[in-house]
Design an enzyme around this catalytic site. Sequence first.
Site, PDB file in Angstrom:
ATOM      1  N   LYS A  36       0.871  -1.192   0.000  1.00 20.90           N
ATOM      2  CA  LYS A  36       0.000   0.000   0.000  1.00 20.90           C
ATOM      3  C   LYS A  36       0.900   1.233   0.000  1.00 20.90           C
ATOM      4  CE  LYS A  36       1.048   1.181   4.463  1.00 20.90           C
ATOM      5  NZ  LYS A  36       1.835   2.386   4.861  1.00 20.90           N
ATOM      6  N   ASP A  67      -1.763  -1.690  10.380  1.00 19.63           N
ATOM      7  CA  ASP A  67      -2.175  -1.641   8.967  1.00 19.63           C
ATOM      8  C   ASP A  67      -2.928  -2.883   8.527  1.00 19.63           C
ATOM      9  OD1 ASP A  67       0.706   0.185   7.636  1.00 19.63           O
ATOM     10  OD2 ASP A  67      -1.251   0.856   8.364  1.00 19.63           O
TER      11      ASP A  67
HETATM   12  C1  LIG Z   1       2.587   4.319   9.424  1.00 18.96           C
HETATM   13  C2  LIG Z   1       1.501   3.383   9.005  1.00 18.96           C
HETATM   14  O1  LIG Z   1       2.055   2.344   8.204  1.00 18.96           O
HETATM   15  C3  LIG Z   1       0.467   4.148   8.198  1.00 18.96           C
HETATM   16  O2  LIG Z   1      -0.252   3.310   7.371  1.00 18.96           O
HETATM   17  C4  LIG Z   1       0.866   2.739  10.232  1.00 18.96           C
HETATM   18  O3  LIG Z   1       0.340   3.710  11.099  1.00 18.96           O
HETATM   19  C5  LIG Z   1       1.871   1.901  11.029  1.00 18.96           C
HETATM   20  O4  LIG Z   1       1.437   0.592  10.881  1.00 18.96           O
HETATM   21  P1  LIG Z   1       2.379  -0.614  11.364  1.00 18.96           P
HETATM   22  O5  LIG Z   1       3.760  -0.432  10.830  1.00 18.96           O
HETATM   23  O6  LIG Z   1       1.633  -1.880  11.100  1.00 18.96           O
HETATM   24  O7  LIG Z   1       2.435  -0.301  12.924  1.00 18.96           O
HETATM   25  P2  LIG Z   1       2.535  -1.356  14.092  1.00 18.96           P
HETATM   26  O8  LIG Z   1       3.577  -2.381  13.740  1.00 18.96           O
HETATM   27  O9  LIG Z   1       1.183  -1.764  14.500  1.00 18.96           O
HETATM   28  O10 LIG Z   1       3.086  -0.375  15.262  1.00 18.96           O
HETATM   29  C6  LIG Z   1       4.467  -0.075  15.322  1.00 18.96           C
HETATM   30  C7  LIG Z   1       4.604   1.100  16.278  1.00 18.96           C
HETATM   31  O11 LIG Z   1       4.139   2.285  15.594  1.00 18.96           O
HETATM   32  C8  LIG Z   1       3.481   3.142  16.529  1.00 18.96           C
HETATM   33  N1  LIG Z   1       2.103   3.397  16.051  1.00 18.96           N
HETATM   34  C9  LIG Z   1       1.536   2.621  15.074  1.00 18.96           C
HETATM   35  C10 LIG Z   1       0.280   2.965  14.616  1.00 18.96           C
HETATM   36  C11 LIG Z   1      -0.387   4.069  15.176  1.00 18.96           C
HETATM   37  N2  LIG Z   1      -1.627   4.433  14.767  1.00 18.96           N
HETATM   38  N3  LIG Z   1       0.201   4.807  16.167  1.00 18.96           N
HETATM   39  C12 LIG Z   1       1.437   4.486  16.607  1.00 18.96           C
HETATM   40  O12 LIG Z   1       1.966   5.170  17.501  1.00 18.96           O
HETATM   41  C13 LIG Z   1       3.524   2.434  17.868  1.00 18.96           C
HETATM   42  O13 LIG Z   1       4.672   2.888  18.542  1.00 18.96           O
HETATM   43  C14 LIG Z   1       3.715   0.982  17.482  1.00 18.96           C
HETATM   44  O14 LIG Z   1       4.362   0.250  18.512  1.00 18.96           O
HETATM   45  N1  LIG Z   2       5.837 -11.391   7.156  1.00 20.86           N
HETATM   46  C1  LIG Z   2       6.735 -10.430   7.393  1.00 20.86           C
HETATM   47  N2  LIG Z   2       7.203  -9.660   6.400  1.00 20.86           N
HETATM   48  C2  LIG Z   2       8.094  -8.654   6.660  1.00 20.86           C
HETATM   49  N3  LIG Z   2       8.596  -8.366   7.876  1.00 20.86           N
HETATM   50  C3  LIG Z   2       8.155  -9.135   8.890  1.00 20.86           C
HETATM   51  C4  LIG Z   2       7.227 -10.186   8.703  1.00 20.86           C
HETATM   52  N4  LIG Z   2       6.992 -10.748   9.903  1.00 20.86           N
HETATM   53  C5  LIG Z   2       7.721 -10.078  10.798  1.00 20.86           C
HETATM   54  N5  LIG Z   2       8.454  -9.119  10.214  1.00 20.86           N
HETATM   55  C6  LIG Z   2       9.326  -8.175  10.926  1.00 20.86           C
HETATM   56  O1  LIG Z   2       8.536  -6.985  11.082  1.00 20.86           O
HETATM   57  C7  LIG Z   2       9.296  -5.831  10.708  1.00 20.86           C
HETATM   58  C8  LIG Z   2       8.364  -4.850  10.090  1.00 20.86           C
HETATM   59  O2  LIG Z   2       7.994  -5.390   8.853  1.00 20.86           O
HETATM   60  P1  LIG Z   2       7.347  -4.409   7.773  1.00 20.86           P
HETATM   61  O3  LIG Z   2       8.046  -3.094   7.891  1.00 20.86           O
HETATM   62  O4  LIG Z   2       7.289  -5.082   6.438  1.00 20.86           O
HETATM   63  O5  LIG Z   2       5.895  -4.355   8.317  1.00 20.86           O
HETATM   64  P2  LIG Z   2       4.868  -3.196   8.286  1.00 20.86           P
HETATM   65  O6  LIG Z   2       5.007  -2.502   9.581  1.00 20.86           O
HETATM   66  O7  LIG Z   2       3.575  -3.783   7.919  1.00 20.86           O
HETATM   67  O8  LIG Z   2       5.337  -2.256   7.095  1.00 20.86           O
HETATM   68  P3  LIG Z   2       5.858  -0.782   7.129  1.00 20.86           P
HETATM   69  O9  LIG Z   2       5.978  -0.333   8.568  1.00 20.86           O
HETATM   70  O10 LIG Z   2       7.197  -0.914   6.445  1.00 20.86           O
HETATM   71  O11 LIG Z   2       4.856  -0.015   6.357  1.00 20.86           O
HETATM   72  C9  LIG Z   2      10.361  -6.335   9.749  1.00 20.86           C
HETATM   73  O12 LIG Z   2      11.514  -5.538   9.869  1.00 20.86           O
HETATM   74  C10 LIG Z   2      10.591  -7.789  10.166  1.00 20.86           C
HETATM   75  O13 LIG Z   2      11.679  -7.878  11.062  1.00 20.86           O
END
Ligand SMILES: C[C@](O)(CO)[C@H](O)COP(=O)(O)OP(=O)(O)OC[C@H]1O[C@@H](n2ccc(N)nc2=O)[C@H](O)[C@@H]1O
Ligand SMILES: Nc1ncnc2c1ncn2[C@@H]1O[C@H](COP(=O)(O)OP(=O)(O)OP(=O)(O)O)[C@@H](O)[C@H]1O
Length: 288
Positions: free
Chosen positions: A9, A140
């Site tokens: 996305k 996400d």
């Molecule tokens: C930046 C975006 O990708 C926009 O689409 C999302 O908001 C983040 O989605 P994501 O990477 O799947 O995030 P997650 O892996 O659930 O969260 C990672 C970290 O991002 C922060 N986090 C995430 C989503 C959100 N609405 N607020 C936050 O503060 C939190 O510290 C969380 O521990």
């Molecule tokens: N199926 C998977 N694909 C990619 N990374 C993964 C997966 N499962 C666990 N991980 C771990 O999660 C971390 C975050 O992965 P990734 O950044 O692709 O996820 P996302 O949060 O959905 O995407 P982004 O934050 O980049 O938009 C990676 O650095 C990896 O270490």
Amino acid sequence: MKRIEANAKINIGLNILEKLPSGYHSLDMVMAPISLADEIEVEYTGRRGEGADLIITTNKSDIPTGEGNILYKVYRAYYEKTNLPREEIRVHLIKKIPHEAGLGGGSSDGGAFLRELNKYHNNLLSLEEMVDLSKGIGADIPFFLINRCCRAKGIGEKLEVVENNLECEVILVKPRFGVSAGEAYANFSRLKKPKAAGIEKILTGLKENNISNVLCSIENHLEQGLILTNGDINEFKDRLLTVSDMKFFMSGSGSTYFTLVKRNIAQETYKTLKNLFKDCEVYLCNFL
Ligand SMILES: C[C@](O)(CO)[C@H](O)COP(=O)(O)OP(=O)(O)OC[C@H]1O[C@@H](n2ccc(N)nc2=O)[C@H](O)[C@@H]1O
Ligand SMILES: Nc1ncnc2c1ncn2[C@@H]1O[C@H](COP(=O)(O)OP(=O)(O)OP(=O)(O)O)[C@@H](O)[C@H]1O
């Protein structure tokens, strides 16, 4: 064995509204599915119950294959929620979406696998139950359960499908470094005067295929926060501004930047950018 796709996305405008007591942030943003995708090969071995587990293999050595993989977190949460006997499943994950790239790679894998698991079990869970189960695993993931152009609010789980009639392609430029979402959000509080994206204008532009109205309304609060402290992002953004007169925008929490190009010049623009950014991953994608 069946093969499922988990597409990426981009975020077209991302405003952070406030920091919540949970530590997460409430958002107002636009998300659009694009054609770059991972592939997940799924095989149900027929074994179930005691000792059955999820066995993950992948083509990328830096992706965890145990309980740290988002697929495993979804698997465990699904069987805990449904109380069904666990099916033994072998998955082979063919990664094409770069991680820590702002493209939702891990979350997309989680969303695609959750949809597949639920389908295998006769759609036992409703969409709302799957959103509720997955939003804590990856903010996400709910978007990928819908997997259509959406306005997203809440922490990313309040989704409204919107029209995207833009007749253009998407070119992604992913630098060698990555950015974790946690780091990007942590920087937001340092922002004194965040510049907001014009979400309504973006939505109208998408609906009416008005590419210039979309491009002039995109802002990303996460990028603005990163620019304050992240040297890599700073340098890369300057590089994008100097080597090309095109407009680039950071997707999500980065590190990928994207630009939107009209279809008739997409191929040649892609070739030009591949040449200009030999040290980066450059992808030509279309909106899904
Ligand atoms: C930046 C975006 O990708 C926009 O689409 C999302 O908001 C983040 O989605 P994501 O990477 O799947 O995030 P997650 O892996 O659930 O969260 C990672 C970290 O991002 C922060 N986090 C995430 C989503 C959100 N609405 N607020 C936050 O503060 C939190 O510290 C969380 O521990
Ligand atoms: N199926 C998977 N694909 C990619 N990374 C993964 C997966 N499962 C666990 N991980 C771990 O999660 C971390 C975050 O992965 P990734 O950044 O692709 O996820 P996302 O949060 O959905 O995407 P982004 O934050 O980049 O938009 C990676 O650095 C990896 O270490």
